[in-house]
Write an enzyme that holds these catalytic residues in place. Structure first.
Site, short mmCIF file in Angstrom:
data_model
loop_
_atom_site.label_atom_id
_atom_site.label_comp_id
_atom_site.label_asym_id
_atom_site.label_seq_id
_atom_site.Cartn_x
_atom_site.Cartn_y
_atom_site.Cartn_z
N ARG A 67 -41.38 -57.62 60.07
CA ARG A 67 -40.20 -56.81 59.74
C ARG A 67 -39.27 -56.78 60.94
O ARG A 67 -39.69 -56.86 62.08
CB ARG A 67 -40.61 -55.39 59.37
CG ARG A 67 -41.28 -55.29 58.02
CD ARG A 67 -41.48 -53.84 57.61
NE ARG A 67 -42.47 -53.16 58.43
CZ ARG A 67 -42.20 -52.31 59.39
NH1 ARG A 67 -40.95 -52.00 59.67
NH2 ARG A 67 -43.17 -51.75 60.08
N TYR A 196 -39.93 -63.02 54.72
CA TYR A 196 -41.21 -62.44 55.10
C TYR A 196 -41.42 -61.01 54.61
O TYR A 196 -40.53 -60.16 54.79
CB TYR A 196 -41.36 -62.44 56.63
CG TYR A 196 -42.80 -62.35 57.05
CD1 TYR A 196 -43.59 -63.49 57.12
CD2 TYR A 196 -43.39 -61.12 57.31
CE1 TYR A 196 -44.92 -63.41 57.46
CE2 TYR A 196 -44.72 -61.03 57.65
CZ TYR A 196 -45.48 -62.19 57.73
OH TYR A 196 -46.80 -62.11 58.06
N LYS A 205 -41.22 -51.82 51.17
CA LYS A 205 -40.60 -50.90 52.13
C LYS A 205 -39.18 -50.51 51.71
O LYS A 205 -38.77 -49.36 51.89
CB LYS A 205 -40.58 -51.54 53.52
CG LYS A 205 -41.93 -52.01 54.01
CD LYS A 205 -42.90 -50.89 54.13
CE LYS A 205 -44.19 -51.34 54.82
NZ LYS A 205 -45.15 -50.24 54.93
N HIS A 225 -45.24 -43.08 53.49
CA HIS A 225 -45.97 -44.24 54.02
C HIS A 225 -47.45 -43.83 54.17
O HIS A 225 -47.93 -43.61 55.28
CB HIS A 225 -45.35 -44.61 55.38
CG HIS A 225 -45.81 -45.91 55.94
ND1 HIS A 225 -45.79 -46.17 57.29
CD2 HIS A 225 -46.29 -47.04 55.35
CE1 HIS A 225 -46.22 -47.40 57.51
NE2 HIS A 225 -46.53 -47.94 56.36
N SER A 247 -47.62 -48.39 61.08
CA SER A 247 -48.05 -49.73 60.66
C SER A 247 -49.22 -50.23 61.49
O SER A 247 -49.25 -50.06 62.71
CB SER A 247 -46.90 -50.71 60.83
OG SER A 247 -45.82 -50.28 60.06
N CYS A 249 -52.32 -49.41 61.84
CA CYS A 249 -53.23 -48.46 62.53
C CYS A 249 -54.52 -48.31 61.75
O CYS A 249 -55.27 -47.37 61.97
CB CYS A 249 -52.58 -47.09 62.62
SG CYS A 249 -51.55 -46.87 64.05
N ASP A 274 -50.88 -48.18 51.30
CA ASP A 274 -49.65 -48.18 52.11
C ASP A 274 -48.62 -47.13 51.71
O ASP A 274 -47.94 -46.61 52.58
CB ASP A 274 -49.02 -49.58 52.03
CG ASP A 274 -48.00 -49.82 53.13
OD1 ASP A 274 -48.24 -49.39 54.27
OD2 ASP A 274 -46.96 -50.44 52.86
N ARG A 362 -51.01 -62.20 57.12
CA ARG A 362 -51.26 -61.28 56.01
C ARG A 362 -52.03 -61.92 54.87
O ARG A 362 -52.05 -63.14 54.72
CB ARG A 362 -49.91 -60.80 55.44
CG ARG A 362 -49.01 -60.10 56.44
CD ARG A 362 -49.40 -58.66 56.57
NE ARG A 362 -48.59 -57.94 57.54
CZ ARG A 362 -48.29 -56.64 57.44
NH1 ARG A 362 -48.71 -55.94 56.42
NH2 ARG A 362 -47.59 -56.05 58.38
C1 OXD Z 1 -46.03 -52.14 57.58
C2 OXD Z 1 -46.64 -52.82 56.44
O1 OXD Z 1 -45.45 -52.80 58.44
O2 OXD Z 1 -47.27 -52.14 55.63
O3 OXD Z 1 -46.12 -50.90 57.63
O4 OXD Z 1 -46.48 -54.04 56.31
MN MN Z 2 -47.02 -50.05 55.94
#
Ligand code: OXD
Ligand code: MN
Length: 577
Positions: A67, A196, A205, A225, A247, A249, A274, A362
């Site tokens: 991102r 991406y 998102k 989130h 993100s 974590c 997510d 991913r």
């Molecule tokens: C993020 C994702 O970056 O879920 O939070 O991809």
């Molecule tokens: Mn996320």
């Protein structure tokens, strides 16, 4: 065919001049055709068909691997409505800029119309969108990540009339010509120059967080989130938990937690990894749905020990992006057994070139592949939330767990979330940044208004969830993790659920309620008492300075800052004496 969709597609067609227009239906046959086309063009590499049936590797442009927050904008009429937490551009200027980029952008390409639904297709809480994209990879990902992609979503749009418009083109993949623009007042998104993840799969998102958070504010709910899980106890109780972490974590790992052998009878089932949409229900509880239908998870670090469920679910029908390959054509990433042969850029693996898999590589997979899938995720009414957990990746300060005194204090705890950055976004790794409610990159409006909205939602909850904060990532002076994490995190969840049920003890500290050493089930862990003490310590001077820093952050929001939140912060400071 909903006329509004058709009209918009014709407008975009005139602007972008594609060679063809394909309306996605979402069928298996269509998916097989798109896949075959990507294999033919060399964009999809089929993986070992025996060990990884129907799995493909996609390599993105090395310039386009995460991102791009610095190129992500919220374009509200007034700059103050986007807030200091967002990059802002005036809507007219943003449209002009984007339309210039989109002009003729799809020449020679196919324009895919991707209708989709965020949330179970029959749920009153679900919201639909249409993504127009020139990437068949995006269309295939959207089919796994959203509900009812194609005909079913289009039928709902025809019934409801409203939908979020998301226009996407991969463009030239030139970082200088890459922008992700959101127009929350128009419920629309324009994304150019990236193919991406969160930049391109607009349901995730862009729609389910940035646009939905804005929509949620005016409609009285929250788009967050957060992972969603069901926790079943040996006594047959089930509690539903929502947890917000920045993100990468470990949200996916927590959502799919495999209980340790020392805790028989406990079970974690996954509703989402997510995003959660939370609605105050008529019964005064907070109800949640997961708007997504799949996972776009970080691969590195996923293995049979850290996340057995994820490891199993990506063994079939999965799209891998930017992972490495073994010599047998199996996907490979750091943290897995075996050896890489080919790196994420398709070169023979050489450690001099860095990790074999990109750190933000991913897997995209349907949630139904997950052995721990909770079927409640299909319930149109959602599930009632017993606890909200906030957390971050913090070497120091934040203890293993504490419980907010009440909802208002919980909002303060959420606003203070901070984490050391990881590879999910471009930029430096390991830098501590404030990430309120883990929504810093995703709140589609001014954080001050957002916190006020959280406070207002709380006022409508006769039975609000308890709010906790956790930190699995505390380190000692030598940089060693103090807490084993992964499945053992269940021990902390257990304490929380006992708190919810009114059965577990806790003592009050200035930062909230905490377990004493003996209140946590640490049997068989082999943790030294001194380590547990360190994990549960509250370092007053360090907290005072963290709260002062948070107060400084609040100052950025000036008079829009909700007074109750400031008062709550003073209250915690006062408790430190
Ligand atoms: C993020 C994702 O970056 O879920 O939070 O991809
Ligand atoms: Mn996320």
């Amino acid at each position: 065919m909903p006329e509004a969709v058709d009209r918009w597609v014709q407008e975009v067609r005139a602007l972008t001049e594609p060679a063809r227009v394909h309306w996605c239906t979402g069928t298996e046959t269509e998916a097989a055709e798109l896949t075959a086309q990507l294999v033919k063009s060399g964009e999809f590499l089929p993986l070992n068909a025996e060990r990884f049936p129907r799995c493909y590797l996609y390599r993105s442009d090395p310039n386009d691997v995460a991102r791009v927050e610095h190129l992500t904008f919220v374009c509200t009429r007034s700059e103050a409505d986007a807030g200091p937490n967002n990059h802002w551009m005036a809507p007219q200027a943003a449209h002009q800029k984007m339309d210039a980029l989109f002009k003729g952008a799809m020449r020679g390409r196919t324009l895919y119309v991707v209708p989709y639904c965020m949330g179970p297709i029959g749920s009153p809480y679900a919201r639909c969108g249409v993504e127009i994209t020139d990437s068949p990879y995006v269309a295939l990902n959207m089919r796994m990540m959203t509900h009812g992609m194609g005909t079913a979503a289009l039928a709902r749009i025809a019934r409801e009339g409203s939908f979020v418009r998301g226009l996407h083109s991969t463009g030239e993949l030139d970082p200088e010509r890459r922008f992700i623009m959101h127009f929350p007042e128009e419920l629309s998104i324009k994304s150019y120059g990236s193919g991406y993840g969160g930049n391109a799969l607009l349901g995730k998102k862009c729609h389910a967080l940035r646009i939905a958070s804005y929509q949620a504010r005016s409609e009285g709910w929250l788009a967050e989130h957060m992972l969603l899980l069901a926790l079943d106890s040996p006594a047959g109780e089930t509690h539903y938990v929502a947890a917000a972490f920045p993100s990468a974590c470990g949200k996916t790992n927590l959502a799919m937690l495999v209980p340790p052998a020392a805790m028989p009878g406990w079970k974690v089932r996954t509703l989402g990894d997510d995003i959660a949409w939370l609605h105050p229900g008529p019964d005064g509880r907070l109800w949640a749905i997961n708007p997504e239908a799949g996972y776009f998870g970080v691969a590195p670090g996923t293995n049979s020990k850290s996340n057995r469920n994820a490891f199993e679910m990506v063994r079939h029908d999965t799209i891998f992006t930017n992972v490495a390959l073994t010599k047998n054509g199996d996907p490979w990433w750091e943290g897995m057994e075996g050896e890489p042969a080919i790196d994420w850029q398709g070169r023979p693996y050489d450690p001099k070139n860095g990790p074999a898999a990109h750190p933000n590589s991913r897997f995209t997979v349907s949630a139904r592949n997950n052995p721990s899938y909770a079927t409640e995720a299909d319930d149109p009414a959602g599930v009632p939330i017993a606890a909200i957990i906030f957390g971050g990746r913090r070497r120091a300060l934040a203890p293993l767990v504490f419980e907010a005194r009440n909802w208002r204090h919980g909002v303060l705890v959420g606003s203070g979330v901070a984490s050391e950055t990881t590879a999910a976004i471009t930029g430096k790794v390991g830098v501590l940044r404030r990430d309120p409610m883990a929504m810093k990159p995703f709140a589609g409006y001014n954080f001050a208004d957002y916190w006020q909205h959280w406070l207002s939602v709380g006022e409508r909850l006769a039975k609000p969830p308890k709010v906790f904060h956790v930190n699995w990532f505390r380190q000692d002076a030598a940089g060693k993790f103090l807490w084993p994490g992964f499945g053992e995190n269940l021990r902390v969840l257990k304490w929380m659920m006992e708190r919810v049920a009114g059965r577990a003890a806790a003592h009050e500290t200035p930062i909230g309620f905490m377990p004493a050493r003996a209140d946590l089930d640490t049997q068989g862990l082999g943790l030294a008492p001194a380590t547990l003490d360190e994990l549960l310590a509250v370092d007053a001077p360090a907290w005072r300075s963290d709260l002062a820093h948070l107060g400084g952050e609040f100052d950025q929001y000036g008079t829009r800052m909700p007074e109750p939140l400031r008062l709550e912060l003073y209250d915690v400071l006062r408790r430190f004496g």
